[in-house]
Motif scaffolding. Structure first.
Motif, PDB file in Angstrom:
ATOM      1  N   GLU A   1     -10.553   1.112 -16.276  1.00 23.89           N
ATOM      2  CA  GLU A   1     -10.732   1.085 -14.816  1.00 23.89           C
ATOM      3  C   GLU A   1      -9.919   2.197 -14.151  1.00 23.89           C
ATOM      4  N   TYR A   2     -10.051   3.406 -14.674  1.00 22.45           N
ATOM      5  CA  TYR A   2      -9.206   4.515 -14.219  1.00 22.45           C
ATOM      6  C   TYR A   2      -9.494   4.909 -12.770  1.00 22.45           C
ATOM      7  N   GLN A   3     -10.666   4.512 -12.254  1.00 20.10           N
ATOM      8  CA  GLN A   3     -10.953   4.828 -10.845  1.00 20.10           C
ATOM      9  C   GLN A   3     -10.068   4.036  -9.897  1.00 20.10           C
ATOM     10  N   ASP A   4      -9.410   2.998 -10.396  1.00 22.22           N
ATOM     11  CA  ASP A   4      -8.577   2.142  -9.544  1.00 22.22           C
ATOM     12  C   ASP A   4      -7.083   2.403  -9.706  1.00 22.22           C
ATOM     13  N   VAL A   5      -6.728   3.501 -10.371  1.00 23.77           N
ATOM     14  CA  VAL A   5      -5.311   3.832 -10.540  1.00 23.77           C
ATOM     15  C   VAL A   5      -4.724   4.288  -9.208  1.00 23.77           C
ATOM     16  N   THR A   6      -3.497   3.836  -8.926  1.00 22.51           N
ATOM     17  CA  THR A   6      -2.789   4.283  -7.725  1.00 22.51           C
ATOM     18  C   THR A   6      -1.910   5.485  -8.074  1.00 22.51           C
ATOM     19  N   PRO A   7      -1.470   6.248  -7.067  1.00 25.26           N
ATOM     20  CA  PRO A   7      -0.533   7.346  -7.346  1.00 25.26           C
ATOM     21  C   PRO A   7       0.723   6.879  -8.074  1.00 25.26           C
ATOM     22  N   LEU A   8       1.210   5.682  -7.759  1.00 23.64           N
ATOM     23  CA  LEU A   8       2.383   5.157  -8.458  1.00 23.64           C
ATOM     24  C   LEU A   8       2.074   4.906  -9.922  1.00 23.64           C
ATOM     25  N   GLN A   9       0.940   4.297 -10.214  1.00 19.29           N
ATOM     26  CA  GLN A   9       0.567   4.059 -11.610  1.00 19.29           C
ATOM     27  C   GLN A   9       0.334   5.372 -12.349  1.00 19.29           C
ATOM     28  N   GLN A  10      -0.260   6.358 -11.674  1.00 19.92           N
ATOM     29  CA  GLN A  10      -0.462   7.659 -12.301  1.00 19.92           C
ATOM     30  C   GLN A  10       0.875   8.328 -12.604  1.00 19.92           C
ATOM     31  N   ARG A  11       1.868   8.126 -11.729  1.00 19.92           N
ATOM     32  CA  ARG A  11       3.193   8.689 -11.994  1.00 19.92           C
ATOM     33  C   ARG A  11       3.792   8.089 -13.259  1.00 19.92           C
ATOM     34  N   VAL A  12       3.618   6.780 -13.431  1.00 20.51           N
ATOM     35  CA  VAL A  12       4.106   6.129 -14.651  1.00 20.51           C
ATOM     36  C   VAL A  12       3.375   6.678 -15.869  1.00 20.51           C
ATOM     37  N   LEU A  13       2.059   6.798 -15.768  1.00 18.52           N
ATOM     38  CA  LEU A  13       1.261   7.307 -16.886  1.00 18.52           C
ATOM     39  C   LEU A  13       1.677   8.730 -17.246  1.00 18.52           C
ATOM     40  N   SER A  14       1.915   9.554 -16.237  1.00 19.50           N
ATOM     41  CA  SER A  14       2.347  10.932 -16.498  1.00 19.50           C
ATOM     42  C   SER A  14       3.714  10.958 -17.167  1.00 19.50           C
ATOM     43  N   ALA A  15       4.588  10.041 -16.761  1.00 16.32           N
ATOM     44  CA  ALA A  15       5.907   9.963 -17.400  1.00 16.32           C
ATOM     45  C   ALA A  15       5.771   9.543 -18.858  1.00 16.32           C
ATOM     46  N   TRP A  16       4.896   8.588 -19.117  1.00 14.64           N
ATOM     47  CA  TRP A  16       4.664   8.169 -20.502  1.00 14.64           C
ATOM     48  C   TRP A  16       4.180   9.341 -21.362  1.00 14.64           C
ATOM     49  N   LEU A  17       3.249  10.107 -20.818  1.00 16.02           N
ATOM     50  CA  LEU A  17       2.633  11.191 -21.589  1.00 16.02           C
ATOM     51  C   LEU A  17       3.574  12.372 -21.792  1.00 16.02           C
ATOM     52  N   GLY A  18       4.345  12.740 -20.766  1.00 14.98           N
ATOM     53  CA  GLY A  18       5.115  13.971 -20.851  1.00 14.98           C
ATOM     54  C   GLY A  18       4.168  15.155 -20.868  1.00 14.98           C
TER      55      GLY A  18
ATOM     56  N   PHE B   1      -7.946  -0.032  -0.413  1.00 13.63           N
ATOM     57  CA  PHE B   1      -7.022  -0.718   0.501  1.00 13.63           C
ATOM     58  C   PHE B   1      -5.726  -1.107  -0.193  1.00 13.63           C
ATOM     59  N   THR B   2      -5.696  -1.102  -1.527  1.00 10.58           N
ATOM     60  CA  THR B   2      -4.454  -1.379  -2.255  1.00 10.58           C
ATOM     61  C   THR B   2      -3.725  -0.096  -2.633  1.00 10.58           C
ATOM     62  N   GLY B   3      -4.300   1.061  -2.266  1.00  8.02           N
ATOM     63  CA  GLY B   3      -3.695   2.337  -2.628  1.00  8.02           C
ATOM     64  C   GLY B   3      -4.388   3.031  -3.768  1.00  8.02           C
ATOM     65  N   ALA B   4      -5.416   2.404  -4.361  1.00  9.94           N
ATOM     66  CA  ALA B   4      -6.126   3.000  -5.490  1.00  9.94           C
ATOM     67  C   ALA B   4      -6.872   4.251  -5.051  1.00  9.94           C
TER      68      ALA B   4
ATOM     69  N   TRP C   1       0.834  -1.203   0.000  1.00  9.11           N
ATOM     70  CA  TRP C   1       0.000   0.000   0.000  1.00  9.11           C
ATOM     71  C   TRP C   1       0.867   1.251   0.000  1.00  9.11           C
ATOM     72  N   ALA C   2       1.884   1.274   0.870  1.00 12.36           N
ATOM     73  CA  ALA C   2       2.745   2.451   0.972  1.00 12.36           C
ATOM     74  C   ALA C   2       3.460   2.732  -0.350  1.00 12.36           C
ATOM     75  N   LYS C   3       3.979   1.693  -0.969  1.00 11.60           N
ATOM     76  CA  LYS C   3       4.700   1.893  -2.230  1.00 11.60           C
ATOM     77  C   LYS C   3       3.759   2.373  -3.326  1.00 11.60           C
ATOM     78  N   SER C   4       2.535   1.854  -3.339  1.00 17.06           N
ATOM     79  CA  SER C   4       1.571   2.289  -4.357  1.00 17.06           C
ATOM     80  C   SER C   4       1.165   3.740  -4.153  1.00 17.06           C
ATOM     81  N   ARG C   5       1.263   4.218  -2.898  1.00 19.92           N
ATOM     82  CA  ARG C   5       0.936   5.612  -2.586  1.00 19.92           C
ATOM     83  C   ARG C   5       2.167   6.515  -2.644  1.00 19.92           C
ATOM     84  N   LEU C   6       3.311   5.970  -3.099  1.00 22.21           N
ATOM     85  CA  LEU C   6       4.564   6.715  -3.213  1.00 22.21           C
ATOM     86  C   LEU C   6       5.067   7.198  -1.852  1.00 22.21           C
ATOM     87  N   ILE C   7       4.865   6.368  -0.839  1.00 26.21           N
ATOM     88  CA  ILE C   7       5.314   6.683   0.521  1.00 26.21           C
ATOM     89  C   ILE C   7       6.561   5.856   0.820  1.00 26.21           C
ATOM     90  N   SER C   8       7.653   6.502   1.099  1.00 25.13           N
ATOM     91  CA  SER C   8       8.917   5.820   1.384  1.00 25.13           C
ATOM     92  C   SER C   8       8.953   5.390   2.846  1.00 25.13           C
TER      93      SER C   8
END
Length: 697
Positions: free
Chosen positions: A224-241, A259-262, A144-151
């Protein structure tokens, strides 16, 4: 070259608007059953067919391999090739394998697909209990922490108001030691979240990598964009530029994985992120009847908070069907038997077992329904959870009971029959059966399973007054054998989470009590968690096409105290007076069956098949029954099916008592119909005949 086959006339007006929207940001708010996969597939095909983008420059991201495969298959049928349809993790793994040498030089990496040993070792190094359920809860928290970009360094501060499986500083230390354990001189171990982190980092920090990737892919579709996590959104933003050629599809009303960070925030904020975005609502539900969609709309209309801001009004497009049914029962066994009886009626009406599902909040709730379906001779399969007797905690419990039975002093003389469950309860305490339900998710599910075993032992002890431990183990073994999941399709038993994305003609939503739905820990967590439970209920309702049944029970066991309250989510749907009712499924009008020996009413299916009470004496030769069991075992093995699907023990006992000589006499026995006579009748009569010949001599 295959000519694309794209007929926009296959789509309704809203679907067409979404499929033909200009390139750029598009948000498709798609309710349950509204054809979202068809719509986004047509959108991809339309963009390619019109020359706006090449197929090999499109990346479609889904959340399951099944969904990715389905999308790729549909595109191929339309003559569209080259599109990359993958999950986030599959796409990241492919990209990282390509770009890794530019990132890390000669240092190699290896996928860590089993994180459990490393997390367990980290926990033990701090003196923390490393039991399976405890380590699983800590591992889920790290994920959960990693999906929320929490170190690890941020973890304590970021979880100040969160219930954690261990004190936050302890979890942070385990998290850090887990991360350190993956770093080795020769090879770096990467878990699935690391794949996403490294891909995002590579694109963000290397201009060369970013340019090469963005030159390859320019159009993105995210399901299923409602289930994207902050980590997945970071990847998507990197892809898009700085580009905006993105189509997202989602429904905030179906956000059930926080509960999974979505987080649904990315979907809800899409129009703010892209003020010029095209937003289309899909609300025509081609899956369900108006009766079901009306109920779904009522449930979600009660939602509060920001997630309710995308309220979609589903319109059921199927012909009108039966009204949803609501029924309360005195206890769980009564509820399970009633559900099994209704399912049997539906099957008799022609609904295939594979088109029927029983859905519950957690897997541990499956046990009474597995038992009731098995007793009724209904084929079933458990999805998203192990069959009850195959669960690790149940196997451990039974192994412990077996070891106890092998000691001379194993059986206290007074703990038999109605008190046998006290012995079982005492044995299970050292392996996790605490007086109160624990907090951790894995620990809760383990506790529920152990508690269910105690309740089953109590039921068996009540039925057999002299039942001792060896006899109990024998009966548990029989139940294990009889309820082994069949290889053929049958009625589906699944948790509500496992049912997401699936649908059936008939759905039974069971165990609808406060404490189960909403689940206890959600009630403790507050409004946001309770609202997610409401959305989970909504997801369950929208799995049904035509028939929908809701049920709950006032007590866990027969004769138990009526301490349960039906789910609060029904308060504005059916009158409060229906909180506890003894409503029974409709049956054919017939006189109550009575015991042929003592004349007492026969209440359960095995007794009705036998025509007598279980405790009343039988005049059958025991050797006949054993011979029939051997015959049944051979038939089951030949046909690769569970033995109880051929005939139940009760039916075999009835045959042994009746000793039928022809087909007509076979058909008079409860539990034997024309289909079984055609399939097994002749062989069965020949087996019985050998005993008739012996009598004549």
């Amino acid at each position: 070259m295959v000519t694309p086959v794209i007929n926009l006339g296959d789509l309704d007006a809203d679907q067409q608007q979404a499929a033909t929207a200009p390139r750029g940001p598009v948000a498709i708010l798609a309710g349950a059953g509204t054809g979202k996969t068809r719509t986004i597939t047509y959108r991809i095909a339309h963009l390619i067919d019109q020359g706006f983008v090449g197929g090999n420059r499109v990346m479609a991201v889904t959340f399951t391999k099944r969904a990715a495969g389905e999308m790729a298959h549909r595109l191929r049928l339309m003559g569209i090739g080259g599109v990359q349809a993958r999950t986030f993790h599959a796409a990241a793994m492919r990209q990282l394998a390509y770009f890794w040498p530019q990132v890390a030089g000669n240092l190699s990496w290896q996928l860590l697909d089993n994180k459990f040993p490393l997390v367990g070792r980290a926990a033990r190094s701090l003196g923390i209990d490393s039991s399976v359920e405890n380590v699983r809860d800590i591992l889920s928290e790290i994920e959960w922490a990693k999906s929320r970009l929490i170190s690890p360094e941020q973890y304590v501060a970021e979880t100040a108001h969160r219930n954690t499986p261990q004190p936050a500083p302890i979890v942070a230390q385990i998290y850090q030691r887990y991360e350190d354990a993956k770093i080795n001189p020769d090879v770096m171990l990467l878990d699935f979240d690391d794949l996403l982190l490294h891909v995002a980092g590579a694109i963000e920090n290397s201009t060369a990598i970013a340019e090469e990737f963005r030159a390859q892919y320019c159009t993105f579709v995210v399901d299923e964009y409602q289930d994207v996590t902050p980590l997945q959104q970071r990847v998507l933003s990197a892809w898009l530029g700085n580009r905006d050629d993105i189509t997202v599809v989602g429904d905030a009303n179906q956000t059930i994985y926080s509960f999974t960070g979505a987080s649904p925030e990315f979907l809800l904020d899409f129009s703010r992120t892209y003020p010029h975005a095209t937003v289309v609502k899909l609300q025509r539900d081609y899956r369900s009847t108006p009766q079901i969609t009306d109920l779904a709309n009522t449930i979600i209309s009660q939602a509060t908070g920001r997630v309710s801001g995308t309220k979609l009004q589903l319109r059921g497009m199927l012909p009108a069907g039966p009204a949803p049914v609501f029924a309360g029962y005195d206890d769980e066994p009564a509820e399970a038997r009633a559900v099994a009886e209704r399912i049997k009626n539906l099957i008799e009406q022609g609904i295939p077992p594979a088109e029927i599902a029983v859905l519950y909040r957690i897997n541990a709730q499956s046990a009474p329904f597995e038992q009731a379906l098995a007793d009724a001779g209904i084929v079933y399969q458990v999805r998203g959870g192990e069959e009850f007797f195959k669960r690790p905690e149940i196997r451990q419990a039974i192994s412990t009971l077996i070891r106890l039975s092998q000691r001379e002093e194993h059986q206290p003389p007074d703990l038999i029959g109605p008190r046998i469950h006290e012995l079982v309860e005492a044995v299970l305490v050292p392996i996790g059966l605490t007086p109160q339900e624990p907090e951790g998710a894995q620990a809760r599910e383990r506790w529920q399973s152990l508690q269910a075993l105690v309740e089953l032992s109590k039921e068996l002890g009540k039925a057999t007054p002299d039942l001792n431990l060896i006899g109990l183990l024998h009966q548990l073994h029989q139940r294990d054998t009889n309820k082994h999941p069949p290889t053929m399709q049958g009625v589906t038993l699944a948790s509500l989470h496992a049912a997401k994305g699936l649908e059936w003609d008939a759905v039974f939503l069971v165990g609808l009590t406060d404490g189960s739905l909403p689940i206890t820990h959600a009630i403790k967590a507050g409004v946001a968690a309770i609202e997610e439970e409401r959305r989970l209920f909504y997801v369950g309702v929208t799995r049904a096409r035509k028939h929908l049944f809701h049920s709950w029970s006032a007590a866990r066991q027969e004769g138990g105290r009526h301490s349960r309250k039906r789910t609060r989510f029904l308060d504005d749907i059916i009158p409060e007076t229906n909180k506890i009712t003894t409503a029974k499924p409709a049956k054919r009008h017939r006189r109550p069956a009575r015991c042929k020996v003592c004349g007492s009413p026969l209440v359960d299916t095995p007794e009705r098949i036998l025509g007598r009470c279980n405790n009343c004496p039988s005049d059958a030769d025991p050797q006949i029954f054993e011979t029939l069991r051997v015959w049944r075992a051979g038939v089951a093995k030949t046909n690769n099916i569970p033995a109880y699907i051929v005939f139940s023990d009760a039916t075999l006992q009835a045959i042994a008592e009746a000793l039928p000589t022809n087909t007509a006499e076979l058909l008079k026995i409860n539990g034997i119909g024309q289909v079984k006579v055609e399939r097994y009748g002749q062989d069965l009569l020949e087996t019985v005949a050998q005993f008739l010949d012996d009598d004549e001599e």
